[in-house]
Motif scaffolding. Sequence first.
Motif, PDB file in Angstrom:
ATOM      1  N   UNK A  68      22.929  41.637  34.522  1.00  2.00           N
ATOM      2  CA  UNK A  68      24.395  42.316  34.864  1.00  2.00           C
ATOM      3  C   UNK A  68      24.823  42.674  33.537  1.00  2.00           C
ATOM      4  N   UNK A  69      24.820  42.253  32.217  1.00  2.00           N
ATOM      5  CA  UNK A  69      25.170  42.683  31.230  1.00  2.00           C
ATOM      6  C   UNK A  69      24.468  44.061  30.807  1.00  2.00           C
ATOM      7  N   UNK A  70      23.246  43.961  31.022  1.00  5.94           N
ATOM      8  CA  UNK A  70      22.306  45.183  30.623  1.00  5.94           C
ATOM      9  C   UNK A  70      22.824  46.238  31.526  1.00  5.94           C
ATOM     10  N   UNK A  71      23.129  46.206  33.016  1.00  5.59           N
ATOM     11  CA  UNK A  71      23.538  46.911  33.741  1.00  5.59           C
ATOM     12  C   UNK A  71      24.985  47.703  33.199  1.00  5.59           C
ATOM     13  N   UNK A  72      25.748  46.675  33.000  1.00  4.25           N
ATOM     14  CA  UNK A  72      27.034  47.227  32.654  1.00  4.25           C
ATOM     15  C   UNK A  72      27.260  48.124  31.405  1.00  4.25           C
ATOM     16  N   UNK A  73      26.386  47.653  30.398  1.00 11.57           N
ATOM     17  CA  UNK A  73      26.708  48.195  29.080  1.00 11.57           C
ATOM     18  C   UNK A  73      25.641  49.177  28.785  1.00 11.57           C
ATOM     19  N   UNK A  74      24.454  49.394  29.850  1.00 12.10           N
ATOM     20  CA  UNK A  74      23.486  50.389  29.557  1.00 12.10           C
ATOM     21  C   UNK A  74      22.477  50.158  28.508  1.00 12.10           C
ATOM     22  N   UNK A  75      22.658  49.101  27.744  1.00 10.43           N
ATOM     23  CA  UNK A  75      21.825  48.801  26.555  1.00 10.43           C
ATOM     24  C   UNK A  75      20.657  47.749  26.868  1.00 10.43           C
ATOM     25  N   UNK A  76      19.520  48.021  26.693  1.00  8.65           N
ATOM     26  CA  UNK A  76      18.534  47.285  27.067  1.00  8.65           C
ATOM     27  C   UNK A  76      17.875  46.668  25.752  1.00  8.65           C
ATOM     28  N   UNK A  77      18.290  46.859  24.459  1.00  2.00           N
ATOM     29  CA  UNK A  77      17.875  46.465  23.325  1.00  2.00           C
ATOM     30  C   UNK A  77      16.472  46.496  23.285  1.00  2.00           C
ATOM     31  N   UNK A  78      15.963  47.618  23.536  1.00  2.54           N
ATOM     32  CA  UNK A  78      14.507  48.195  23.256  1.00  2.54           C
ATOM     33  C   UNK A  78      13.732  47.679  24.556  1.00  2.54           C
ATOM     34  N   UNK A  79      14.069  46.991  25.455  1.00  4.50           N
ATOM     35  CA  UNK A  79      13.110  46.449  26.504  1.00  4.50           C
ATOM     36  C   UNK A  79      13.308  47.362  27.637  1.00  4.50           C
ATOM     37  N   UNK A  80      12.173  47.286  28.638  1.00  5.48           N
ATOM     38  CA  UNK A  80      12.576  48.577  29.587  1.00  5.48           C
ATOM     39  C   UNK A  80      13.617  47.939  30.502  1.00  5.48           C
ATOM     40  N   UNK A  81      14.305  48.997  30.869  1.00  5.89           N
ATOM     41  CA  UNK A  81      15.417  48.717  31.885  1.00  5.89           C
ATOM     42  C   UNK A  81      15.308  48.025  33.196  1.00  5.89           C
ATOM     43  N   UNK A  82      13.989  47.821  33.622  1.00 13.60           N
ATOM     44  CA  UNK A  82      13.701  47.236  34.841  1.00 13.60           C
ATOM     45  C   UNK A  82      13.331  45.694  34.417  1.00 13.60           C
ATOM     46  N   UNK A  83      13.147  45.428  33.271  1.00 12.32           N
ATOM     47  CA  UNK A  83      12.641  43.914  32.943  1.00 12.32           C
ATOM     48  C   UNK A  83      13.295  42.816  33.393  1.00 12.32           C
ATOM     49  N   UNK A  84      14.935  42.938  32.998  1.00  7.77           N
ATOM     50  CA  UNK A  84      15.844  41.739  33.302  1.00  7.77           C
ATOM     51  C   UNK A  84      15.924  41.860  34.850  1.00  7.77           C
ATOM     52  N   UNK A  85      16.292  42.885  35.551  1.00  8.61           N
ATOM     53  CA  UNK A  85      16.411  42.865  36.996  1.00  8.61           C
ATOM     54  C   UNK A  85      15.120  42.199  37.835  1.00  8.61           C
ATOM     55  N   UNK A  86      14.195  42.535  37.145  1.00 13.03           N
ATOM     56  CA  UNK A  86      12.637  41.954  37.639  1.00 13.03           C
ATOM     57  C   UNK A  86      12.696  40.467  37.740  1.00 13.03           C
ATOM     58  N   UNK A  87      13.035  40.239  36.418  1.00 17.26           N
ATOM     59  CA  UNK A  87      12.641  38.763  35.922  1.00 17.26           C
ATOM     60  C   UNK A  87      13.647  37.896  36.698  1.00 17.26           C
ATOM     61  N   UNK A  88      14.886  38.454  37.016  1.00 18.97           N
ATOM     62  CA  UNK A  88      15.884  37.594  38.041  1.00 18.97           C
ATOM     63  C   UNK A  88      15.575  37.530  39.257  1.00 18.97           C
ATOM     64  N   UNK A  89      14.900  38.565  39.828  1.00 19.60           N
ATOM     65  CA  UNK A  89      14.242  38.396  41.116  1.00 19.60           C
ATOM     66  C   UNK A  89      13.199  37.130  40.999  1.00 19.60           C
ATOM     67  N   UNK A  90      12.256  37.339  40.174  1.00 20.93           N
ATOM     68  CA  UNK A  90      11.111  36.542  39.978  1.00 20.93           C
ATOM     69  C   UNK A  90      11.974  34.994  39.747  1.00 20.93           C
ATOM     70  N   UNK A  91      12.699  34.804  39.278  1.00 20.80           N
ATOM     71  CA  UNK A  91      13.314  33.307  38.862  1.00 20.80           C
ATOM     72  C   UNK A  91      14.023  33.014  40.241  1.00 20.80           C
TER      73      UNK A  91
END
Length: 163
Positions: A31-54
């Motif tokens: 959610x932080x990544x989506x709100x700020x638009x900052x991914x700190x060098x990680x692909x944009x899809x990584x955190x949402x994908x990890x969230x779904x996986x967990x």
Amino acid sequence: MAEIIYEERLFSRWMTLILGGVTLFILWQAMQQLQTGSSDGAPVWLMPSMAVLFVVFTINFMWLTIRITAEEVVVSYGLFRYRVRWHDIEDCYADEASAVWYGGYGVRVGWRAGKRRLIYNTIGDPRVVLLTRSTPTPEFVFSTAYPDEVIQAVRGRLKLEKR
């Protein structure tokens, strides 16, 4: 449908708490990544994908189900299911090993006394061992809230099978 001799559904409270906590943290990060638009060098899809996986992991490992029928013993941890037919079971006894020997909790493969074991375990619950033959793992270990009842059910059925 085979006659059910014993059935138990064990809530894996600690696994749910730990995986749920990690899931909430990852969801917060996504959610932080989506709100700020900052991914700190990680692909944009990584955190949402990890969230779904967990979320899937958390739901999958919430319940350990044990079903002993006239045909087989079936233990499942969500999508992971293991079946042992009665002709492949030699004995059943309480597991005295620490979960540390298995490298943790959940679905594991480990070794004990020179024998390969398939383990379905929860945090803090006792375990029983099925000594098997003609299976990929000579021993199958699983958690239960009522080890004495499980051992009694298995041994009682084994006596019937030997007749």
